[in-house]
Design an enzyme around this catalytic site. Structure first.
Site, PDB file in Angstrom:
ATOM      1  N   GLU A  26      28.984 -25.984  28.239  1.00 17.68           N
ATOM      2  CA  GLU A  26      28.098 -26.702  27.336  1.00 17.68           C
ATOM      3  C   GLU A  26      27.475 -25.725  26.346  1.00 17.68           C
ATOM      4  O   GLU A  26      26.902 -24.710  26.749  1.00 17.68           O
ATOM      5  CB  GLU A  26      26.969 -27.393  28.099  1.00 17.68           C
ATOM      6  CG  GLU A  26      27.384 -28.589  28.924  1.00 17.68           C
ATOM      7  CD  GLU A  26      26.168 -29.305  29.514  1.00 17.68           C
ATOM      8  OE1 GLU A  26      26.277 -30.514  29.760  1.00 17.68           O
ATOM      9  OE2 GLU A  26      25.118 -28.661  29.731  1.00 17.68           O
ATOM     10  N   CYS A  27      27.600 -26.022  25.061  1.00 12.80           N
ATOM     11  CA  CYS A  27      26.966 -25.250  23.994  1.00 12.80           C
ATOM     12  C   CYS A  27      27.292 -23.759  24.134  1.00 12.80           C
ATOM     13  O   CYS A  27      28.412 -23.348  23.873  1.00 12.80           O
ATOM     14  CB  CYS A  27      25.467 -25.505  23.958  1.00 12.80           C
ATOM     15  SG  CYS A  27      24.714 -25.097  22.368  1.00 12.80           S
TER      16      CYS A  27
END
Length: 436
Positions: A327-328
């Site tokens: 994530e990210c």
């Protein structure tokens, strides 16, 4: 019965977090059990809440969560004496289009739970106008009740008197006024506050904030203004499926942005979580059946991540047979390369073709609704995921198969589609919940 209220303000940067931590610790010092929550998608503040109260804090979000999920999350305050929900941005700030149960505004949570709002006002550069702002917030939306005001950063006794008189004339209670006090300022960086776990003196800072606030705020009057509240039992919990039975979770100062309610939901569903530190050159647990790399600050540690051969080779070996999701910041590390703020290009793990640059900074911020075009750990193809994106990195290349069609809160399609290749998947948004 707990005393419940929401701490909010006209805008960001006024002192909500500092006041929340100070009140929580001051009441804890009096022997009360205090439970905090964070309204909105901020994943940093809950760790500060936990440091102040000794109890885990979670996010509640009206754009991404339905009322059942929010009721389930706040029910952890059932045994508390005081329950505080810290708001995000200004009291009524949310997105233009309604989400699951609201726009993401703090006011949604205040109205939904029936908790009055303790408003933090910074009257710097003004005097009586502060009362006009407070009165406007009080009257803006029926169903949202203002308990009163704490003034922050007052310049002098004369300044305080002018503001207090104006608020009194407007029928608004003033619980206290805080002079400027540099010793209780929380350090910041580009994605918000420096994380609680990175601040060795955080306990002393919170203690000083509690002492200072107790000296200048009528704590008993604040408690009397709160709503008596007892949680209603929720029929169901969160709609969250663990990504696997045994989850290897990257966890250190470069990989720490994961919502506490997600980890709790995974454990509640029977999943086991083992942590490893990429910054310490650790590989994921070989006995795990899925690896999850949350966001954080890999752009501040890109050189070290690139040099940590055991982590990189171990992650690649893991991904040959089992799913890996990022994530990210975790997504960026799964990519080919990351260029840091100085323009130096660092090789990442290469599980995906994504290449990003922190030297070419542009803010990406907002809620995201993703319709998965392919499965990712814990979620089938076609699932609708709600999350939030906040970073400053620019995509230089995103050549792999898109993982999802991603929309912002207005319904516009965005370019940050996420990627999937082999067993590796990644998204720029941080997952909050799946639509029921």
């Amino acid at each position: 019965m707990a005393a419940g209220f929401v701490i909010s303000a006209p805008a960001s940067g006024v002192g909500k977090t500092t006041l929340t931590l100070a009140l929580a610790r001051a009441w804890r010092n009096r022997g009360l059990n205090v439970q905090c929550f964070k309204s909105g998608p901020d994943y940093i503040d809950p760790a500060f809440h936990a440091a102040a109260t000794g109890r885990a804090s979670v996010n509640v979000d009206s754009w991404a969560m339905d009322r059942v999920a929010i009721s389930h999350l706040v029910s952890r305050g059932a045994d508390a004496d005081v329950v505080l929900a810290e708001g995000s941005m200004g009291l009524f700030d949310g997105v233009a289009a309604r989400g699951v149960s609201g726009t993401g505004a703090t006011a949604d949570i205040a109205e939904m739970l029936g908790w009055p709002v303790l408003l933090v006002i910074d009257p710097s550069g003004q005097a009586q106008t502060a009362a006009a702002i407070a009165a406007g917030l009080r009257d803006y939306r029926p169903g949202v009740r203002l308990a009163g005001v704490v003034l922050n950063r007052v310049a002098s006794p004369r300044h305080e008197d002018l503001v207090r008189r104006a608020l009194h004339d407007s029928g608004i209670a003033v619980f206290g006024a805080l002079p400027r006090h540099a010793e209780i300022s929380l350090p910041k960086r580009h994605l918000g506050l420096v994380q609680a776990e990175e601040q060795g003196e955080i306990g002393k800072l919170i203690d000083e904030a509690a002492r200072f606030v107790a000296e200048h705020v009528d704590l008993d009057a604040v408690l009397r203004s709160a709503a008596s509240w007892s949680p209603q039992p929720a029929a169901k919990g969160l709609n969250v499926t663990p990504p696997g039975q045994r989850i290897a979770l990257a966890r250190d100062t470069a990989f720490s942005f994961v919502y506490p309610h997600m980890l709790e939901a995974w454990r509640a569903a029977g999943a086991e979580i083992s942590t490893f530190s990429p910054l310490s050159d650790e590989a994921p647990d070989a006995s795990a059946d899925v690896c999850w790399l949350p966001g954080g600050y890999p752009e501040l540690h890109a050189g070290k991540i690139a040099a940590n051969a055991r982590f990189r080779s171990g992650l690649r070996a893991f991904a040959e047979t089992r799913p890996v999701h990022g994530e990210c910041g975790g997504y960026m590390v799964l990519g080919t390369a990351l260029t840091d703020a100085d323009g130096v290009r660092h090789e990442m793990t290469g599980l995906l073709g994504l290449e990003t640059s922190f030297a070419k900074r542009r803010m990406h911020l907002g809620y995201r609704l993703a319709a998965l075009a392919a499965p990712m750990p814990g979620h089938r193809s076609g699932a609708r995921l709600r999350g939030h994106e906040f970073h400053y990195s620019t995509i230089l290349a995103q050549p792999d198969t898109p993982l999802a069609v991603v929309h912002d809160a207005t319904g516009a399609v965005i370019a940050e589609t996420g990627s999937q290749r082999g067993h590796a998947t990644g998204t720029f948004f941080h997952l909050i919940a799946e639509d029921r």
